[in-house]
Design an enzyme around this catalytic site. Structure first.
Site, PDB file in Angstrom:
ATOM      1  N   HIS A  59       3.492 -37.553 -29.021  1.00  0.00           N
ATOM      2  CA  HIS A  59       2.922 -36.765 -29.274  1.00  0.00           C
ATOM      3  C   HIS A  59       1.937 -35.402 -30.547  1.00  0.00           C
ATOM      4  O   HIS A  59       3.048 -35.387 -31.134  1.00  0.00           O
ATOM      5  CB  HIS A  59       3.956 -35.257 -27.720  1.00  0.00           C
ATOM      6  CG  HIS A  59       4.238 -34.493 -28.264  1.00  0.00           C
ATOM      7  ND1 HIS A  59       4.055 -32.925 -28.272  1.00  0.00           N
ATOM      8  CD2 HIS A  59       4.890 -34.147 -29.332  1.00  0.00           C
ATOM      9  CE1 HIS A  59       5.172 -32.211 -28.419  1.00  0.00           C
ATOM     10  NE2 HIS A  59       5.475 -32.854 -29.244  1.00  0.00           N
ATOM     11  N   CYS A 112       4.364 -29.457 -33.555  1.00  0.00           N
ATOM     12  CA  CYS A 112       6.048 -29.659 -33.055  1.00  0.00           C
ATOM     13  C   CYS A 112       7.033 -30.075 -33.972  1.00  0.00           C
ATOM     14  O   CYS A 112       5.713 -30.713 -34.879  1.00  0.00           O
ATOM     15  CB  CYS A 112       5.952 -30.646 -31.307  1.00  0.00           C
ATOM     16  SG  CYS A 112       7.371 -30.854 -30.937  1.00  0.00           S
ATOM     17  N   GLN A 130       9.602 -30.487 -19.506  1.00  0.00           N
ATOM     18  CA  GLN A 130       8.811 -29.187 -19.439  1.00  0.00           C
ATOM     19  C   GLN A 130       7.968 -31.024 -17.913  1.00  0.00           C
ATOM     20  O   GLN A 130       7.312 -31.321 -19.034  1.00  0.00           O
ATOM     21  CB  GLN A 130       7.521 -28.670 -19.734  1.00  0.00           C
ATOM     22  CG  GLN A 130       8.492 -27.507 -20.603  1.00  0.00           C
ATOM     23  CD  GLN A 130       7.509 -26.535 -21.695  1.00  0.00           C
ATOM     24  OE1 GLN A 130       6.653 -26.173 -20.997  1.00  0.00           O
ATOM     25  NE2 GLN A 130       7.759 -26.373 -23.570  1.00  0.00           N
ATOM     26  N   SER A 153       4.133 -25.589 -24.211  1.00  0.00           N
ATOM     27  CA  SER A 153       3.903 -25.123 -25.302  1.00  0.00           C
ATOM     28  C   SER A 153       2.372 -24.835 -26.589  1.00  0.00           C
ATOM     29  O   SER A 153       2.917 -24.075 -27.744  1.00  0.00           O
ATOM     30  CB  SER A 153       4.551 -26.076 -25.923  1.00  0.00           C
ATOM     31  OG  SER A 153       6.150 -25.874 -25.329  1.00  0.00           O
ATOM     32  N   HIS A 156      -0.751 -30.359 -25.559  1.00  0.00           N
ATOM     33  CA  HIS A 156      -0.194 -31.890 -25.960  1.00  0.00           C
ATOM     34  C   HIS A 156      -1.461 -33.267 -25.471  1.00  0.00           C
ATOM     35  O   HIS A 156      -2.308 -33.437 -24.778  1.00  0.00           O
ATOM     36  CB  HIS A 156       0.713 -32.563 -25.294  1.00  0.00           C
ATOM     37  CG  HIS A 156       1.728 -31.358 -25.591  1.00  0.00           C
ATOM     38  ND1 HIS A 156       2.535 -30.794 -25.526  1.00  0.00           N
ATOM     39  CD2 HIS A 156       1.908 -29.916 -24.784  1.00  0.00           C
ATOM     40  CE1 HIS A 156       3.625 -30.424 -25.837  1.00  0.00           C
ATOM     41  NE2 HIS A 156       3.188 -29.334 -24.898  1.00  0.00           N
TER      42      HIS A 156
HETATM   43  C1  4DH Z   1      11.238 -31.584 -27.158  1.00  0.00           C
HETATM   44  N1  4DH Z   1      11.211 -31.546 -28.149  1.00  0.00           N
HETATM   45  N2  4DH Z   1      12.045 -32.530 -29.052  1.00  0.00           N
HETATM   46  C2  4DH Z   1      11.838 -31.837 -30.639  1.00  0.00           C
HETATM   47  C3  4DH Z   1      12.258 -33.401 -32.142  1.00  0.00           C
HETATM   48  C4  4DH Z   1      12.287 -34.240 -31.188  1.00  0.00           C
HETATM   49  C5  4DH Z   1      12.584 -35.283 -32.827  1.00  0.00           C
HETATM   50  C6  4DH Z   1      12.799 -35.058 -33.676  1.00  0.00           C
HETATM   51  C7  4DH Z   1      12.692 -33.301 -33.907  1.00  0.00           C
HETATM   52  C8  4DH Z   1      12.152 -32.800 -32.756  1.00  0.00           C
HETATM   53  C9  4DH Z   1      11.057 -31.055 -30.910  1.00  0.00           C
HETATM   54  C10 4DH Z   1      10.794 -30.465 -29.607  1.00  0.00           C
HETATM   55  C11 4DH Z   1      10.242 -29.248 -28.790  1.00  0.00           C
HETATM   56  O1  4DH Z   1      10.821 -28.684 -27.837  1.00  0.00           O
HETATM   57  N3  4DH Z   1       9.153 -28.530 -30.390  1.00  0.00           N
HETATM   58  C12 4DH Z   1       9.039 -27.224 -29.640  1.00  0.00           C
HETATM   59  C13 4DH Z   1       7.977 -27.539 -28.732  1.00  0.00           C
HETATM   60  C14 4DH Z   1       7.138 -28.453 -27.629  1.00  0.00           C
HETATM   61  N4  4DH Z   1       6.856 -28.056 -26.809  1.00  0.00           N
HETATM   62  C15 4DH Z   1       6.977 -29.315 -26.293  1.00  0.00           C
HETATM   63  C16 4DH Z   1       7.433 -30.022 -24.554  1.00  0.00           C
HETATM   64  C17 4DH Z   1       7.452 -31.026 -24.192  1.00  0.00           C
HETATM   65  C18 4DH Z   1       7.701 -32.058 -24.949  1.00  0.00           C
HETATM   66  C19 4DH Z   1       7.708 -31.811 -26.559  1.00  0.00           C
HETATM   67  C20 4DH Z   1       7.191 -29.876 -26.598  1.00  0.00           C
HETATM   68  N5  4DH Z   1       7.799 -29.490 -28.008  1.00  0.00           N
HETATM   69  C21 4DH Z   1       8.785 -26.430 -31.505  1.00  0.00           C
HETATM   70  O2  4DH Z   1       8.378 -27.243 -32.279  1.00  0.00           O
HETATM   71  O3  4DH Z   1       8.627 -25.446 -31.034  1.00  0.00           O
END
Ligand code: 4DH
Length: 162
Positions: A59, A112, A130, A153, A156
């Site tokens: 994403h 992200c 989410q 967040s 996307h």
């Molecule tokens: C759900 N998730 N997986 C990773 C991730 C996965 C693989 C390697 C590094 C980070 C980061 C995140 C995450 O929540 N990141 C948040 C932003 C965000 N919000 C999300 C909502 C839904 C899906 C992905 C999303 N990513 C942030 O960095 O502020």
């Protein structure tokens, strides 16, 4: 026989600890790795294509000032509006439609922390992301790219890769 191809009342689930699917009978509480006797294998295969237990997605996230965590490795604090974020996301949507690599665009622009992996979130099951993101991700076929998806967040674009 249900639409799963499994004999009633068997269901198919995913074991995170073993990273494989298994079969569960909610009446007897039995669980087993092998398909229950009487399974219609072709119907089960098609069911799992149409109802994946897990998906793997990339994403590209653009956060805005109303995002639940308006911070990014790219710049702090984030001050753009949701409308401006959607406008910028449409530029990336066009680049993807023109054949630019999703991973490269996510690496250069996503807010992200998965940016470092080209936006690769790995695989996930229902209940792990989410709801708006999950709904859009599970509606994609492998290789498909979503339209803009709004979550708490930010906004996307999602590409399903498995
Ligand atoms: C759900 N998730 N997986 C990773 C991730 C996965 C693989 C390697 C590094 C980070 C980061 C995140 C995450 O929540 N990141 C948040 C932003 C965000 N919000 C999300 C909502 C839904 C899906 C992905 C999303 N990513 C942030 O960095 O502020």
């Amino acid at each position: 026989m249900s639409s799963t191809g499994l004999p009633e009342p068997w269901t198919v689930r995913f074991s995170k600890s073993k990273s494989r699917q298994y079969f569960f009978n909610p009446q007897t509480k039995e669980s087993q790795w092998d398909e229950p006797e009487g399974t219609d294998h072709a119907a089960l295969k098609q069911y799992l294509v149409d109802h994946p237990l897990r998906v793997r997605c990339l994403h590209l996230l653009i956060k805005h000032k109303d995002s639940k965590r308006p911070a990014s490795h790219r710049c702090d604090p984030i001050t753009i509006s949701k409308e401006e974020a959607l406008e910028e996301l449409s530029v990336y949507q066009h680049k993807i439609e023109q054949g630019e690599k999703f991973e490269d665009l996510a690496k250069s622009r996503s807010d992200c922390s998965s940016f470092k992996r080209g936006g690769d979130l790995g695989s996930f099951a229902s209940g792990e992301m989410q709801p708006p993101f999950e709904k859009a991700a599970f509606a994609l076929k492998v290789g498909e790219v979503s339209k803009p998806v709004e979550t708490a967040s930010g906004v996307h674009i999602i590409k399903r890769v498995a």
